[in-house]
Scaffold this motif. Structure first.
Motif, mmCIF file in Angstrom:
data_model
loop_
_atom_site.group_PDB
_atom_site.id
_atom_site.type_symbol
_atom_site.label_atom_id
_atom_site.label_comp_id
_atom_site.label_asym_id
_atom_site.label_seq_id
_atom_site.Cartn_x
_atom_site.Cartn_y
_atom_site.Cartn_z
ATOM 1 N N ALA A 129 0.832 -1.208 0.000
ATOM 2 C CA ALA A 129 0.000 0.000 0.000
ATOM 3 C C ALA A 129 0.867 1.259 0.000
ATOM 4 O O ALA A 129 0.582 2.230 -0.714
ATOM 5 C CB ALA A 129 -0.939 -0.002 1.200
ATOM 6 N N GLY A 130 1.932 1.257 0.791
ATOM 7 C CA GLY A 130 2.813 2.418 0.836
ATOM 8 C C GLY A 130 3.498 2.672 -0.498
ATOM 9 O O GLY A 130 3.612 3.828 -0.941
ATOM 10 N N ALA A 131 3.965 1.618 -1.153
ATOM 11 C CA ALA A 131 4.629 1.781 -2.446
ATOM 12 C C ALA A 131 3.661 2.301 -3.503
ATOM 13 O O ALA A 131 4.015 3.153 -4.334
ATOM 14 C CB ALA A 131 5.223 0.438 -2.886
ATOM 15 N N VAL A 132 2.419 1.810 -3.471
ATOM 16 C CA VAL A 132 1.411 2.266 -4.434
ATOM 17 C C VAL A 132 1.085 3.744 -4.207
ATOM 18 O O VAL A 132 0.965 4.516 -5.162
ATOM 19 C CB VAL A 132 0.136 1.402 -4.316
ATOM 20 C CG1 VAL A 132 -1.024 2.046 -5.055
ATOM 21 C CG2 VAL A 132 0.392 0.009 -4.870
ATOM 22 N N MET A 133 0.956 4.134 -2.948
ATOM 23 C CA MET A 133 0.642 5.531 -2.649
ATOM 24 C C MET A 133 1.777 6.462 -3.034
ATOM 25 O O MET A 133 1.556 7.636 -3.349
ATOM 26 C CB MET A 133 0.317 5.682 -1.162
ATOM 27 C CG MET A 133 -0.983 5.005 -0.753
ATOM 28 S SD MET A 133 -1.339 5.169 1.015
ATOM 29 C CE MET A 133 -1.655 6.935 1.114
ATOM 30 N N LEU A 134 3.004 5.958 -3.028
ATOM 31 C CA LEU A 134 4.131 6.768 -3.469
ATOM 32 C C LEU A 134 4.105 6.967 -4.987
ATOM 33 O O LEU A 134 4.459 8.042 -5.480
ATOM 34 C CB LEU A 134 5.445 6.092 -3.052
ATOM 35 C CG LEU A 134 6.737 6.806 -3.477
ATOM 36 C CD1 LEU A 134 6.806 8.202 -2.871
ATOM 37 C CD2 LEU A 134 7.959 5.984 -3.058
ATOM 38 N N GLN A 135 3.653 5.955 -5.723
ATOM 39 C CA GLN A 135 3.650 6.037 -7.187
ATOM 40 C C GLN A 135 2.447 6.780 -7.741
ATOM 41 O O GLN A 135 2.557 7.481 -8.747
ATOM 42 C CB GLN A 135 3.707 4.622 -7.790
ATOM 43 C CG GLN A 135 3.688 4.620 -9.316
ATOM 44 C CD GLN A 135 3.917 3.250 -9.894
ATOM 45 O OE1 GLN A 135 4.335 2.323 -9.188
ATOM 46 N NE2 GLN A 135 3.667 3.088 -11.179
ATOM 47 N N PHE A 136 1.269 6.639 -7.090
ATOM 48 C CA PHE A 136 0.035 7.193 -7.642
ATOM 49 C C PHE A 136 -0.516 8.288 -6.723
ATOM 50 O O PHE A 136 -0.335 8.234 -5.503
ATOM 51 C CB PHE A 136 -1.012 6.093 -7.814
ATOM 52 C CG PHE A 136 -0.670 5.073 -8.860
ATOM 53 C CD1 PHE A 136 -1.059 5.258 -10.177
ATOM 54 C CD2 PHE A 136 0.057 3.942 -8.517
ATOM 55 C CE1 PHE A 136 -0.735 4.320 -11.139
ATOM 56 C CE2 PHE A 136 0.386 2.998 -9.481
ATOM 57 C CZ PHE A 136 -0.007 3.195 -10.795
ATOM 58 N N PRO A 137 -1.239 9.262 -7.319
ATOM 59 C CA PRO A 137 -1.883 10.296 -6.498
ATOM 60 C C PRO A 137 -2.941 9.680 -5.582
ATOM 61 O O PRO A 137 -3.489 8.614 -5.867
ATOM 62 C CB PRO A 137 -2.534 11.224 -7.539
ATOM 63 C CG PRO A 137 -1.851 10.918 -8.822
ATOM 64 C CD PRO A 137 -1.428 9.491 -8.758
ATOM 65 N N LEU A 138 -3.227 10.386 -4.499
ATOM 66 C CA LEU A 138 -4.183 9.876 -3.518
ATOM 67 C C LEU A 138 -5.573 9.718 -4.129
ATOM 68 O O LEU A 138 -6.313 8.800 -3.769
ATOM 69 C CB LEU A 138 -4.239 10.809 -2.306
ATOM 70 C CG LEU A 138 -5.059 10.313 -1.115
ATOM 71 C CD1 LEU A 138 -4.520 8.989 -0.595
ATOM 72 C CD2 LEU A 138 -5.061 11.359 0.001
ATOM 73 N N THR A 139 -5.940 10.607 -5.071
ATOM 74 C CA THR A 139 -7.258 10.500 -5.712
ATOM 75 C C THR A 139 -7.377 9.202 -6.507
ATOM 76 O O THR A 139 -8.428 8.573 -6.512
ATOM 77 C CB THR A 139 -7.484 11.698 -6.644
ATOM 78 O OG1 THR A 139 -6.384 11.812 -7.566
ATOM 79 C CG2 THR A 139 -7.602 12.990 -5.855
ATOM 80 N N THR A 140 -6.296 8.804 -7.173
ATOM 81 C CA THR A 140 -6.318 7.547 -7.932
ATOM 82 C C THR A 140 -6.402 6.354 -6.993
ATOM 83 O O THR A 140 -7.115 5.384 -7.264
ATOM 84 C CB THR A 140 -5.059 7.436 -8.801
ATOM 85 O OG1 THR A 140 -4.966 8.575 -9.665
ATOM 86 C CG2 THR A 140 -5.105 6.176 -9.656
ATOM 87 N N VAL A 141 -5.683 6.420 -5.879
ATOM 88 C CA VAL A 141 -5.739 5.332 -4.896
ATOM 89 C C VAL A 141 -7.149 5.194 -4.331
ATOM 90 O O VAL A 141 -7.681 4.086 -4.206
ATOM 91 C CB VAL A 141 -4.729 5.579 -3.757
ATOM 92 C CG1 VAL A 141 -4.854 4.492 -2.691
ATOM 93 C CG2 VAL A 141 -3.305 5.607 -4.307
ATOM 94 N N ALA A 142 -7.777 6.339 -4.023
ATOM 95 C CA ALA A 142 -9.142 6.297 -3.494
ATOM 96 C C ALA A 142 -10.108 5.747 -4.539
ATOM 97 O O ALA A 142 -11.010 4.960 -4.216
ATOM 98 C CB ALA A 142 -9.568 7.701 -3.061
ATOM 99 N N SER A 143 -9.916 6.137 -5.804
ATOM 100 C CA SER A 143 -10.796 5.644 -6.871
ATOM 101 C C SER A 143 -10.659 4.141 -7.057
ATOM 102 O O SER A 143 -11.620 3.463 -7.417
ATOM 103 C CB SER A 143 -10.479 6.356 -8.190
ATOM 104 O OG SER A 143 -10.730 7.741 -8.095
#
Length: 263
Positions: A44-58
């Motif tokens: 989860a941390g690595a994904v949040m570093l690569q993608f914006p928070l809006t994309t993670v929430a979507s």
């Protein structure tokens, strides 16, 4: 509900656990909360570093699309477009202005509104194709996120295994516990590889299929509206648009003739 998604996950997990039991193991051997925390938290941390928070929430809101079949019905949309074509041919394209309030699909509504307003077919196509392109750009970020997570989780699992081995090596004075500790350490690797190949990567593939289906529906809608604007015969338009449905839709009242060869 998409039965294939549910059965796929169930079959994969059941096959792995059944293989473990056949080999004489037990489920408790692979239930390690610490390993799960390392893999899930690290991924989860690595994904949040690569993608914006809006994309993670979507990405969380789009999970339902993996397990639910889209409500859009290509046959119903085609029937609706043919009905609009008949009305426009009888009363003119402006007569479709009364239909705009009853249209639920925002893409169809915008395209038809532009047609009623007198937009040239080439301009209408350019405007709506830009909308399709931009929507695909936004939607494609979601499966890309799951693919990235599927690439991170096995590596995070290896990190968890190494951390576990470090702890084991610090207690070599209890040699009888070393074997058990090594086995526990490698559970993190199982979690990382399993999460990637059972859930994340297949989910990305399913989402890409959903996006392609939506793109095809929008392209069919656009071709239908442009055909109406150009005054194409409704029956010809129906045959043309049926290609988007796999060519299985037959125009009403015009069954396919089968020619028998001479004996």
């Amino acid at each position: 509900m998409d039965i294939s998604s549910f059965l796929g996950i169930l079959l994969a997990v059941a096959g792995i656990l059944l293989g473990l039991l056949i080999e004489g193991g037990h489920i408790g051997q692979v239930l390690q909360p610490t390993a799960a925390m390392i893999v899930l938290g690290g991924t989860a941390g690595a994904v949040m570093l690569q993608f914006p928070l809006t994309t993670v929430a979507s990405s969380f809101t789009r999970v339902a699309r993996i397990f639910l079949v889209p409500r859009s019905n290509g046959e119903a949309v085609l029937k609706q477009l043919v009905g609009f074509a008949h009305k426009a041919r009888r009363n003119g394209i402006v007569s479709l202005d009364n239909e705009l309030g009853s249209i639920q699909d925002p893409f169809l509504k915008q395209a038809l509104m532009l047609a009623v307003d007198g937009t040239e077919p080439s301009e209408l196509r350019a405007i709506m194709e830009l909308r399709i392109h931009m929507q695909l750009e936004r939607d494609d970020k979601i499966p890309a996120l799951y693919e990235a997570a599927g690439g991170f989780s096995p590596t995070i699992g290896i990190i968890g295994a190494v951390l576990g081995l470090i702890q084991v090596m610090q207690h070599l004075d209890h040699i009888e516990e070393v074997g058990k500790g090594i086995a526990v350490a490698f559970v993190a690797t199982i979690y990382g590889v399993g999460l990637a190949n059972i859930l994340l990567l297949p989910a990305a593939g399913k989402l890409r299929q959903r996006i392609k289906e939506e793109q095809s529906a929008m392209e069919m809608t656009l071709e239908g509206v442009i055909s109406i604007l150009e005054g194409m015969n409704p029956n010809m338009m129906e045959i043309k648009l049926s290609a988007f449905l796999g060519g299985t839709h037959a125009a009403p009242g015009k069954p396919t003739k089968v020619t028998r060869g001479a004996a």
